[in-house]
Design a protein around this motif. Sequence first.
Motif, PDB file in Angstrom:
ATOM      1  N   LYS A 200      -1.022  -2.055 -12.241  1.00 54.67           N
ATOM      2  CA  LYS A 200      -1.222  -0.881 -11.371  1.00 54.67           C
ATOM      3  C   LYS A 200      -0.213   0.331 -11.644  1.00 54.67           C
ATOM      4  CE  LYS A 200      -4.268  -2.869  -7.897  1.00 54.67           C
ATOM      5  NZ  LYS A 200      -4.464  -3.218  -6.726  1.00 54.67           N
ATOM      6  N   LEU A 201       1.005  -0.402 -11.539  1.00 57.37           N
ATOM      7  CA  LEU A 201       2.116   0.746 -11.310  1.00 57.37           C
ATOM      8  C   LEU A 201       1.951   1.987 -12.640  1.00 57.37           C
ATOM      9  CD1 LEU A 201       5.255  -0.865 -10.177  1.00 57.37           C
ATOM     10  CD2 LEU A 201       3.953   1.010  -8.907  1.00 57.37           C
ATOM     11  N   ARG A 202       2.546   2.927 -12.312  1.00 50.64           N
ATOM     12  CA  ARG A 202       2.645   3.798 -13.699  1.00 50.64           C
ATOM     13  C   ARG A 202       4.061   4.168 -13.839  1.00 50.64           C
ATOM     14  NH1 ARG A 202       5.026   8.119 -12.210  1.00 50.64           N
ATOM     15  NH2 ARG A 202       5.134   9.069 -10.086  1.00 50.64           N
ATOM     16  N   ILE A 203       5.030   3.452 -13.350  1.00 51.49           N
ATOM     17  CA  ILE A 203       6.419   3.591 -13.675  1.00 51.49           C
ATOM     18  C   ILE A 203       6.929   2.178 -14.003  1.00 51.49           C
ATOM     19  CG2 ILE A 203       6.806   5.649 -12.162  1.00 51.49           C
ATOM     20  CD1 ILE A 203       8.041   3.777  -9.971  1.00 51.49           C
ATOM     21  N   PRO A 204       7.994   2.213 -14.748  1.00 48.01           N
ATOM     22  CA  PRO A 204       8.666   0.826 -15.046  1.00 48.01           C
ATOM     23  C   PRO A 204       9.304   0.236 -13.725  1.00 48.01           C
ATOM     24  CG  PRO A 204       9.819   2.647 -15.966  1.00 48.01           C
ATOM     25  CD  PRO A 204       8.793   2.944 -15.604  1.00 48.01           C
ATOM     26  N   VAL A 205       9.523  -1.102 -13.964  1.00 45.05           N
ATOM     27  CA  VAL A 205      10.241  -1.898 -12.768  1.00 45.05           C
ATOM     28  C   VAL A 205      11.631  -2.543 -13.433  1.00 45.05           C
ATOM     29  CG1 VAL A 205      10.019  -3.706 -10.870  1.00 45.05           C
ATOM     30  CG2 VAL A 205       7.896  -2.134 -11.570  1.00 45.05           C
TER      31      VAL A 205
ATOM     32  N   GLU B 296       0.589  -1.047  -0.055  1.00 40.81           N
ATOM     33  CA  GLU B 296      -0.071  -0.049  -0.017  1.00 40.81           C
ATOM     34  C   GLU B 296       0.937   1.246   0.075  1.00 40.81           C
ATOM     35  OE1 GLU B 296      -2.744   0.258   3.149  1.00 40.81           O
ATOM     36  OE2 GLU B 296      -3.540  -1.696   2.576  1.00 40.81           O
ATOM     37  N   GLN B 297       1.966   1.246   1.074  1.00 38.26           N
ATOM     38  CA  GLN B 297       2.429   2.467   0.995  1.00 38.26           C
ATOM     39  C   GLN B 297       3.613   2.651  -0.300  1.00 38.26           C
ATOM     40  OE1 GLN B 297       2.486   4.688   3.527  1.00 38.26           O
ATOM     41  NE2 GLN B 297       0.770   3.605   4.262  1.00 38.26           N
ATOM     42  N   LEU B 298       3.967   1.648  -0.851  1.00 39.96           N
ATOM     43  CA  LEU B 298       5.049   1.584  -1.981  1.00 39.96           C
ATOM     44  C   LEU B 298       3.893   2.372  -3.170  1.00 39.96           C
ATOM     45  CD1 LEU B 298       7.296   0.914  -3.602  1.00 39.96           C
ATOM     46  CD2 LEU B 298       6.230  -0.899  -4.180  1.00 39.96           C
TER      47      LEU B 298
ATOM     48  N   LEU C  40       4.130  -7.541  -7.998  1.00 32.11           N
ATOM     49  CA  LEU C  40       3.993  -6.574  -9.020  1.00 32.11           C
ATOM     50  C   LEU C  40       4.244  -7.120 -10.382  1.00 32.11           C
ATOM     51  CD1 LEU C  40       6.636  -3.769  -7.301  1.00 32.11           C
ATOM     52  CD2 LEU C  40       4.124  -3.875  -7.895  1.00 32.11           C
ATOM     53  N   THR C  41       4.652  -8.428 -10.397  1.00 36.64           N
ATOM     54  CA  THR C  41       4.888  -9.172 -11.730  1.00 36.64           C
ATOM     55  C   THR C  41       3.528  -9.972 -11.852  1.00 36.64           C
ATOM     56  OG1 THR C  41       5.975 -10.922 -10.762  1.00 36.64           O
ATOM     57  CG2 THR C  41       7.107  -9.314 -11.806  1.00 36.64           C
ATOM     58  N   GLY C  42       2.785 -10.081 -10.679  1.00 39.84           N
ATOM     59  CA  GLY C  42       1.316 -10.820 -10.915  1.00 39.84           C
ATOM     60  C   GLY C  42       0.406 -10.027 -10.841  1.00 39.84           C
ATOM     61  N   LYS C  43      -0.125 -10.064  -9.548  1.00 36.06           N
ATOM     62  CA  LYS C  43      -1.691  -9.340  -9.557  1.00 36.06           C
ATOM     63  C   LYS C  43      -1.559  -8.044  -9.641  1.00 36.06           C
ATOM     64  CE  LYS C  43      -3.609 -10.191  -5.750  1.00 36.06           C
ATOM     65  NZ  LYS C  43      -4.051 -10.633  -4.415  1.00 36.06           N
ATOM     66  N   ASN C  44      -0.605  -7.351  -9.327  1.00 35.52           N
ATOM     67  CA  ASN C  44      -0.648  -5.832  -9.208  1.00 35.52           C
ATOM     68  C   ASN C  44       0.220  -5.327 -10.439  1.00 35.52           C
ATOM     69  OD1 ASN C  44      -2.184  -5.540  -7.006  1.00 35.52           O
ATOM     70  ND2 ASN C  44      -0.435  -5.895  -5.819  1.00 35.52           N
TER      71      ASN C  44
END
Lengths: 195, 307
Positions: free
Chosen positions: A174-179, A134-136, A167-171
């Motif tokens: 959702k991110l707006r930046i690359p990982v 959540e915080q991330l 981050l590579t699965g369910k979410n």
Amino acid sequence: MQIAQWAALGGGRFFPSREAPPPSAPEADPVDGRTTLASKPQGRRAFLVVVDDSPEMTAAARFAARRAARSGGRVALLSVVEPVDGGHWMFVGNLMAEEAREDAERRLQQVAATVHACSGERPELIVREGSLKEQLFKLIEEDDEISILVLGVAANGEGPGPLVQSLTGKNAGKLRIPVTIVPGDLSDAELEALT
Amino acid sequence: MDIYLPVANLTENVLLLFGVGGLVGVLSGMFGVGGGFLLTPLLIFLGIPPTVAVGTGANQVVGASVSGVLAHWRRGNVDVKMGMVLLLGGLAGSTLGVWLFALLRQVGQVELVVQILYVVMLGIIGGLMLFESLQQIRRRRGGRRPKSRKMHRHAWGQNMPFKVRFRRSRLYISVIPPFAIGAFVGILSAIMGVGGGFIMVPAMIYLLEMPTAVVVGTSLFQIIFVAANVTWLQASANHAVDAVLAVILLAGGVVGAQFGARIGYKLNAEQMRSMLALIVLAVAGKLLFDLVTRPADLYSLGLPPTA
């Protein structure tokens, strides 16, 4: 007369003032660079590294530091203190939260030293309280300068940590930046060659 | 929906028992407590003999602790070595406690002792919990942060023999204090049918000076085995564990704990805690009331156990 005098002299303190001082926010902590580091560079893209106690996290931090130094960016280190359950006693929970926060700050300082050694620049230090994911997400949402999330994965075949998994699965969407995912066993020389 | 409880030797409503197990489960899920300290008196209120309530309560503690320890284990928050020392003390203490229990039973005073111990213990725990949560609420309003603990003022066991290094706890202390703490809590566990985390955890923090991250996991770890030992000995030596009752309570507890853990995240912790404190005080008050009022049956007849 007497009552009026008593009230004038300070009887009023029996009725607590509504204007209590605002609760001191945890962000006021000196180690939390977001509010106290005056030298925070503005307008430069930041590589965000999530600091935990895993060995692969240092690889991510070293990669981010070099990458940032090469590309004129900076590094932000995030440590999230997750809520703890103290059982019967509230003071136990309070102590646990406090010690967890101290540990997080100590780890941040250690990683910050590594980053400084690699990039020659002090990274931004961020301590948050709450659930890690959540915080991330919240931080990335709030801070426009954070433009890449750098995560490490263990090299011993145990599979990725919970954050990488999520981050590579369910979410994943959702991110707006690359990982960027960094293998945990890269040596300094290899990192140097890659960045 | 009545069911006959063979060891308690009475008939109870299944749904009521399931509900009691569920209620205690909700509380233990919500606050991360074992719940034995509420289950045993609640069973006594239902008319179940204190001996059976204690023996069966210990069984429930095993279940609650197993489910509680898993999360701590995964995060590496169990100091197994320290847990083993506490456990050795706990096994010795609980075996002694079960023997004391049998002795008290022979004298015919076990019910009185159990109830008095509960009144005292619940009174103290409830009072402290209430005080603590009120203080926390006040502090939150005032915006002050709690004072931090000073480490290593007078670590116990620093100057005692049999010093051992506990890596996970970053301690180098004698095994005597943890053994003694384990033994003391073990005795309580056997006589009262509780896990004893409410004493164990503060003792680990203030007497052993363990890092707080590992105290709850480590105490749960050793409680599993101590409570299992109590259940086993109470069943074999004192015939005080009712398997039918235990199964119904456990089923209720499993369901309740799931709910409790989920509600626990959403509610205001301080207010919930002051509520729990009031429940504990109410239970203590009821026990005290039952102790000092004139009973409906002035005489109770019983046969001394022939084993």
